[in-house]
Enzyme design. Sequence first.
Site, PDB file in Angstrom:
ATOM      1  N   ASN A 124       0.824  -1.217   0.000  1.00 58.94           N
ATOM      2  CA  ASN A 124       0.000   0.000   0.000  1.00 58.94           C
ATOM      3  C   ASN A 124       0.857   1.265   0.000  1.00 58.94           C
ATOM      4  O   ASN A 124       0.644   2.185   0.781  1.00 58.94           O
ATOM      5  CB  ASN A 124      -0.936  -0.012   1.204  1.00 58.94           C
ATOM      6  CG  ASN A 124      -2.089   0.962   1.059  1.00 58.94           C
ATOM      7  OD1 ASN A 124      -2.372   1.738   1.951  1.00 58.94           O
ATOM      8  ND2 ASN A 124      -2.744   0.948  -0.072  1.00 58.94           N
ATOM      9  N   ARG A 174       3.736  -0.129   8.721  1.00 59.02           N
ATOM     10  CA  ARG A 174       4.512  -1.330   8.408  1.00 59.02           C
ATOM     11  C   ARG A 174       5.605  -1.602   9.434  1.00 59.02           C
ATOM     12  O   ARG A 174       6.243  -2.662   9.390  1.00 59.02           O
ATOM     13  CB  ARG A 174       5.124  -1.202   7.017  1.00 59.02           C
ATOM     14  CG  ARG A 174       4.085  -0.818   5.954  1.00 59.02           C
ATOM     15  CD  ARG A 174       4.731  -0.267   4.710  1.00 59.02           C
ATOM     16  NE  ARG A 174       3.742   0.355   3.822  1.00 59.02           N
ATOM     17  CZ  ARG A 174       3.369   1.621   3.932  1.00 59.02           C
ATOM     18  NH1 ARG A 174       3.895   2.404   4.864  1.00 59.02           N
ATOM     19  NH2 ARG A 174       2.465   2.109   3.102  1.00 59.02           N
ATOM     20  N   LYS A 216       0.768 -11.367  -2.194  1.00 60.11           N
ATOM     21  CA  LYS A 216       1.488 -10.536  -3.154  1.00 60.11           C
ATOM     22  C   LYS A 216       2.949 -10.335  -2.761  1.00 60.11           C
ATOM     23  O   LYS A 216       3.856 -10.485  -3.593  1.00 60.11           O
ATOM     24  CB  LYS A 216       0.758  -9.197  -3.299  1.00 60.11           C
ATOM     25  CG  LYS A 216       1.207  -8.370  -4.481  1.00 60.11           C
ATOM     26  CD  LYS A 216       2.463  -7.616  -4.179  1.00 60.11           C
ATOM     27  CE  LYS A 216       2.929  -6.798  -5.359  1.00 60.11           C
ATOM     28  NZ  LYS A 216       4.132  -6.030  -4.980  1.00 60.11           N
ATOM     29  N   PRO A 233       2.839 -12.100  -9.244  1.00 55.56           N
ATOM     30  CA  PRO A 233       2.340 -11.206  -8.187  1.00 55.56           C
ATOM     31  C   PRO A 233       1.249 -10.276  -8.732  1.00 55.56           C
ATOM     32  O   PRO A 233       1.426  -9.647  -9.771  1.00 55.56           O
ATOM     33  CB  PRO A 233       3.577 -10.393  -7.786  1.00 55.56           C
ATOM     34  CG  PRO A 233       4.745 -11.199  -8.264  1.00 55.56           C
ATOM     35  CD  PRO A 233       4.272 -11.926  -9.481  1.00 55.56           C
ATOM     36  N   PHE A 277       3.512  -5.450 -16.232  1.00 51.73           N
ATOM     37  CA  PHE A 277       3.614  -4.404 -15.208  1.00 51.73           C
ATOM     38  C   PHE A 277       4.268  -3.146 -15.786  1.00 51.73           C
ATOM     39  O   PHE A 277       3.769  -2.032 -15.622  1.00 51.73           O
ATOM     40  CB  PHE A 277       4.431  -4.917 -14.014  1.00 51.73           C
ATOM     41  CG  PHE A 277       4.637  -3.887 -12.923  1.00 51.73           C
ATOM     42  CD1 PHE A 277       3.626  -3.602 -12.023  1.00 51.73           C
ATOM     43  CD2 PHE A 277       5.834  -3.187 -12.825  1.00 51.73           C
ATOM     44  CE1 PHE A 277       3.810  -2.655 -11.029  1.00 51.73           C
ATOM     45  CE2 PHE A 277       6.023  -2.232 -11.830  1.00 51.73           C
ATOM     46  CZ  PHE A 277       5.011  -1.968 -10.933  1.00 51.73           C
TER      47      PHE A 277
END
Length: 288
Positions: A124, A174, A216, A233, A277
């Site tokens: 995030n 985190r 992930k 992922p 990606f």
Amino acid sequence: MKITYYDNYAEIENADSFNITEILECGQCFRFNKTGEAYRIIALDRVLDIEQHGDTVRFSPCTKEDFENLWQNYFDLNTDYAKIKKIISKDDPVMQKAVEYAGGIRLLNQEPFETLISFIISQNNNIPRIKGIISRLSKAYGKPYNENDSFFPTLEALSKATAEDFMALGTGFRAKYLCDCIEKLLNKEVELDKLFDMSAEDAKKELVKIKGVGPKVADCVLLFSLGKRDMYPVDVWVKRVTELLYFDGKDTQKEEISRFAAKKWGEYAGFAQQYLFYYARSEKLGVQ
DNA sequence: CTCCAGGGATCAG
DNA sequence: CTGATCCATGGA
């Protein structure tokens, strides 16, 4: 690819499927900077400058021994990317386009500990901020290589940090995940050394024991540092671009996207993921 | 001001 | 079991 060794550098001519910008900017690693023409990366307890002109790539400083023992594997130079690109884009115009868009991507073989800590921080979060946090973390706990920057810290060095210390570096919520990770590595509840020889499935079960490590983050660690090239992922970008290009734009569960990728690309799903990606993020595909 | 980022833990039903 | 909410922080 022809490799020539000079006094303090190594040079590749006719480099195939190698573009240092694409390799570093595709989000698999965070410890690099562009200084003028060259990229400088900090990896494997070394500082390496890489300068590329066309298909000539110079690595410096670099001995023959370091190139053969470290960088050749780090940059995945023993893998035939032309063959992989052909396989994953067969009968698939979408993947053909993604592969042509960034055909110089290579999947790095990074250090598991650094990759694990880095991708816990990544959750995030956005890439520029991730790079900043990891840089500050290294400066605070890693061994300096010059007055401005340091190598990535060891587990022992990070074990000295408290959650408050991590917060002060900007890790936010985190911080407690980093503490749990370091604790489980120290008491060998999770042993990174043993994951390389385990199946991807078993290694993933070990990784997700750590708080802050879900599907992930585990997939990224498996793909980028443990040689599990079949991982796909699914982050926000990959979810969006896979839905847009393969699910007719309809909202799809991450689990279903993973199953789709495993079935479609099998042992090469990780390569497909990186091409998509980079393509999605560069072109802002799926973003209004 | 709000919204978002290489998600995951936790809670509500 | 699935889906919603919260989490720190800084840039857009």
